[in-house]
Structure formats: structure tokens, C-alpha cells
Write an enzyme that holds these catalytic residues in place. Structure first.
Site, PDB file in Angstrom:
ATOM      1  CG  HIS A 171    -100.957  27.630 -40.073  1.00 55.74           C
ATOM      2  ND1 HIS A 171     -99.942  26.743 -40.382  1.00 55.74           N
ATOM      3  CD2 HIS A 171    -101.233  27.438 -38.763  1.00 55.74           C
ATOM      4  CE1 HIS A 171     -99.634  26.047 -39.292  1.00 55.74           C
ATOM      5  NE2 HIS A 171    -100.401  26.456 -38.301  1.00 55.74           N
ATOM      6  CD  GLU A 274     -98.331  29.475 -38.617  1.00 57.83           C
ATOM      7  OE1 GLU A 274     -99.317  29.892 -37.990  1.00 57.83           O
ATOM      8  OE2 GLU A 274     -97.705  28.444 -38.270  1.00 57.83           O
TER       9      GLU A 274
END
Ligand code: TA6
Length: 302
Positions: A171, A274
Site C-alpha cells: 500500500h 498500490e
């Protein structure tokens, strides 16, 4: 499972290019500094917090208001979302994005490579608390290589006797000059779920630009992405051939204000791009098999 002390880490690992420190009391981290680049990595979550290639601007963004507390996620860097992405499918009480980012990992190996890069290998420390959230026997390892580029490889093994369905993402928060002036290239024509529009399914037209909250899961795409940033006169390449989903997120001002750890104007200087396998792209890992997702971030001048 408790976080190790800096003293015990120093005893186990003596390498010129690494040092241990505490960004907050009792919250250990490792600093990597070699001729090619510099990074800081928290032991909790094996979370890269910062990365800068030598002689260049920082690439990985860490919030000025990030909290370094056991069991809490750090705002910024490269949180590891695993073994599910987003909310848990069946149990809303389980933590969003899994538990890997909020538990201690063990540093297993630190080596200097011939090309001058430093490579660290972490494994997630299983405990009764992790087994309560995820009883499956799936050891997971993160290898982090800090050099001219930043490379991460997340490997999951299924040691059980049944297939396991796995969601995952790195992320990553990137440093940008100004959210209003950058564009994410490489997703043109890809299909996405729009989280800010009730998960409506849409198709990306042109590069992704951001002028309001953006929260999208692009599926069935493993093409390279580029964060094109004229303000910093660079583009960041995101190369992740085994990640079939790309998530693009910026909370914009109102959401950022509610979050409380993104910094007052933090949203203007960051974007998450991400790499993962989420929603339709979750991985079914047969018994006895391994799955690896590698991500490499590099910078080119514009
Ligand atoms: O990846 C995007 C996202 O799932 C968003 O929906 C947003 O909430 C973000 O992650 C941050 O999640 P966190 O749990 O770290 O606050």
C-alpha cells in the site's frame, strides 16, 4: 509477540550499511544507508517508512503526523496488506487490510549485495493473536532490497492441506510535488471498481489525475505504472508483474482531516499507487505451493 529491543537487534546484526534506532520509545526500526540509497524500516509490519535513492529527492512518503505505536498502523511508507485487502469478507470486526502491518516481524537476514545494495529478509511472527485472525498455515516473508531502486518481494507459502484464498497489496505512499499536477500513467483502458461511487465498475480513460477523493481498485492489469511529476522533474516507475491489481488512492482534504494522522496538508504531497492482488484478483494458493509478488520502484528524470 513483543517487538525486539534495539540492543538485541544490534547484537544479532552487524553490517556497515545498517543501524538500529527507535523512531519512538520501544518501537524499533532499521536504517539502511549505502552508496546507492537510504531507507528506514519499522520492525512492526516490516514496514518501509522512507526511501531515497542517493542524490535524489525522497520517493516514499511518510506522514509528519505518523504514529509509531505497537498495534497501530503507520501512516505512510509501504504498509503490507495481507492476508486480505480492505475489509475482511465475512467478519467486519477483523482489521481492515489484514493484520500483517500491525504485528511484529522478525528480521532473519541482512546482507550486502555485490552491486552495493543491502537486502533484508523479514518473516511475520505468528502468535495466538495472529492465529485467531487467520488459522491457516501460511508463513509469509518480505525481502526488501535497498539500492538504486527499492525492491520488495512478498512470498506466501501454503503449508496446509487445503487451498487458501489470499488478498494482498503493498500500500505504497509516494512523494509527489503537488497532487493537482501529477498524473498516473499505465492504467489507460483498465477496468476499475470505484470505491467513492459505490464500487461502480468503470474503465479508465487516459492517465489518472486527481482533483477530489480518489479510491479505485484497478483489476486485471499488471502493466507498469508511472507517476509523472513535472514539479519534481521525474517519473517514478512501479514495476510489479505478479500484481494483477493496482489501487490508486488519495483521500483529499475532508477525509484526510478526519483521519488525524495524515498531516494538515499531507494529502497534497502524496499519492498511493498500490500493487496487489485484490477483489477479483485474489490468489488461490494450492496446498504446498508458494506465491511471490515482487514490486520494484525506480526513478527517471523527466
Ligand atoms: O487502498 C485504499 C484504501 O483501502 C482506502 O479505502 C483508504 O481507506 C486507505 O486504504 C487507507 O486505509 P487505512 O486502513 O490505512 O486507513
Amino acid at each position: 509477540m513483543a517487538l525486539p529491543s534495539v540492543a538485541s537487534l544490534r547484537q544479532q546484526f552487524a553490517l556497515d550499511s545498517i543501524s538500529f534506532y527507535e523512531p519512538a520509545p520501544d518501537f524499533p526500526a532499521v536504517r539502511v544507508e549505502n552508496r546507492l540509497g537510504r531507507a528506514e524500516i519499522a520492525i512492526q509490519g516490516a514496514q518501509v517508512m522512507t526511501y531515497r535513492p542517493a542524490g535524489q529527492e525522497p520517493v516514499i512518503w511518510l506522514s509528519t503526523d505518523a504514529k509509531f505505536k505497537p498495534g497501530k498502523s503507520i501512516r505512510g511508507g509501504v504498509p503490507v496488506c495481507w492476508p486480505w485487502f480492505g475489509p475482511h469478507d465475512e467478519d467486519a470486526a477483523k482489521p481492515g487490510h489484514g493484520y500483517a502491518r500491525t504485528v511484529p516481524w522478525g528480521l532473519r537476514q541482512a546482507v550486502e549485495l555485490d552491486n552495493g545494495a543491502t537486502q533484508l529478509t523479514f518473516t511475520l511472527e505468528e502468535s495466538d493473536a495472529t492465529r485467531a485472525m487467520w488459522p491457516q498455515a501460511t508463513p509469509v516473508e518480505l525481502q526488501i532490497t535497498v539500492g538504486e531502486s527499492l525492491r520488495l518481494e512478498l512470498t506466501t507459502k501454503n503449508m496446509g492441506s487445503e487451498p487458501v484464498v489470499l488478498g494482498e497489496a503493498l500500500h505504497t505512499y509516494f512523494v509527489i510535488s503537488d497532487i493537482a499536477k501529477i498524473a498516473v500513467q499505465g492504467l489507460e483502458g483498465a477496468s476499475f471498481y470505484d470505491k467513492v461511487d459505490g464500487m461502480a465498475r468503470k474503465v479508465q480513460k487516459g492517465p489518472v489525475t486527481v482533483g477530489a477523493e480518489v479510491d479505485r481498485v484497478y483489476v486485471d492489469t499488471n502493466a507498469d505504472c508511472w507517476i509523472h511529476d513535472p514539479g519534481l522533474k521525474r517519473r517514478i516507475r512501479v514495476h510489479a508483474p505478479a500484481a494483477n491489481s493496482t489501487i490508486v488512492w488519495n483521500p483529499w482534504q475532508e477525509k484526510a482531516d478526519q483521519m488525524g494522522d495524515l498531516g494538515e496538508t499531507g494529502y497534497q504531497g502524496m499519492i498511493c499507487v498500490e500493487s496487489g492482488n485484490a477483489l477479483d484478483n485474489r490468489v488461490t494458493l494450492p496446498a504446498g505451493k508458494s506465491h511471490a509478488m515482487m514490486v520494484k520502484y525506480s526513478v527517471e528524470a523527466l
